[in-house]
Scaffold this active site. Sequence first.
Site, PDB file in Angstrom:
ATOM      1  N   SER A 116      41.730  47.808  34.794  1.00 22.87           N
ATOM      2  CA  SER A 116      41.682  47.601  36.237  1.00 22.87           C
ATOM      3  C   SER A 116      43.081  47.283  36.782  1.00 22.87           C
ATOM      4  CB  SER A 116      40.641  46.517  36.537  1.00 22.87           C
ATOM      5  OG  SER A 116      40.384  46.416  37.900  1.00 22.87           O
ATOM      6  N   ASP A 122      32.168  54.233  39.530  1.00 23.02           N
ATOM      7  CA  ASP A 122      33.094  53.120  39.813  1.00 23.02           C
ATOM      8  C   ASP A 122      33.216  52.944  41.327  1.00 23.02           C
ATOM      9  OD1 ASP A 122      35.299  51.426  40.141  1.00 23.02           O
ATOM     10  OD2 ASP A 122      36.273  52.174  38.342  1.00 23.02           O
ATOM     11  N   HIS A 166      32.712  50.091  37.131  1.00 21.54           N
ATOM     12  CA  HIS A 166      34.074  49.588  36.923  1.00 21.54           C
ATOM     13  C   HIS A 166      34.176  48.769  35.633  1.00 21.54           C
ATOM     14  CE1 HIS A 166      38.104  49.030  38.494  1.00 21.54           C
ATOM     15  NE2 HIS A 166      38.030  47.738  38.209  1.00 21.54           N
TER      16      HIS A 166
HETATM   17  C1  MLT Z   1      43.788  46.577  41.918  1.00 18.06           C
HETATM   18  O1  MLT Z   1      43.935  45.808  42.853  1.00 18.06           O
HETATM   19  O2  MLT Z   1      44.626  46.750  41.027  1.00 18.06           O
HETATM   20  C2  MLT Z   1      42.514  47.341  41.898  1.00 18.06           C
HETATM   21  O3  MLT Z   1      41.870  47.224  43.130  1.00 18.06           O
HETATM   22  C3  MLT Z   1      41.628  46.904  40.784  1.00 18.06           C
HETATM   23  C4  MLT Z   1      41.260  45.460  40.905  1.00 18.06           C
HETATM   24  O4  MLT Z   1      41.992  44.628  40.442  1.00 18.06           O
HETATM   25  O5  MLT Z   1      40.194  45.151  41.459  1.00 18.06           O
END
Ligand code: MLT
Length: 208
Positions: free
Chosen positions: A105, A155, A186
């Site tokens: 992520s 996701d 996700h």
């Molecule tokens: C991010 O901010 O890198 C993406 O939205 C993934 C997350 O951290 O939720």
Amino acid sequence: MTGTAFIHRFEPAGDAGSPPLLLLHGTGGDENDLLGLGKMISSGSALLSPRGRVLEHGMPRFFRRLAEGVFDEEDVRRRAHELGDFVAEARQRYGLAAPVAVGFSNGANIAAALLLLQPDVLAGAILLRAMVPLSDPPKADLGKKPILLLSGQADPIVPASNSARLAALLSDAGARVDHKVLPVGHQLSQADVTLSRNWISKADAKAA
Ligand code: MLT
């Protein structure tokens, strides 16, 4: 030097032939989060696991965002360079080869930015639920680096078109990208672990 200021965990290699892993957690995680995943993916690898230095309502991250999926790109660039400095210093301190990033992520997004901004820092990457980190990335030469990109079909954070764009961006920069879309959201699944473990053992064999 700013890099060493990352709080981090380091676990030495059990098998000198396995590539070191740079573990990069998701939003709200920390340096402990992905140690178990790293061991499942490559049990003999040294593990280098920093904590993101940005706080969003108390939750550690690797760079600032303006909204979900909308990044402060100036901060992305700055933090990616800081992470690159940290890796260079840690390699010296712990005597490591260039690591393979394993990012989830937000951690996968900073790994993607690091690949594009400082192509020499990483030997390869496993990007779990990554997005395009920069709207106008510099032309990078990734010189056939192996990259595994695992996306979730359902996701809610990363649209399919975005992960496809990231795969194309990395391939265009010369990386050997293996992009798979899993029937998940996700969150990580057992398939992520199995595919990552198989991929890294093959990526290893290719490098040997
Ligand atoms: C991010 O901010 O890198 C993406 O939205 C993934 C997350 O951290 O939720």
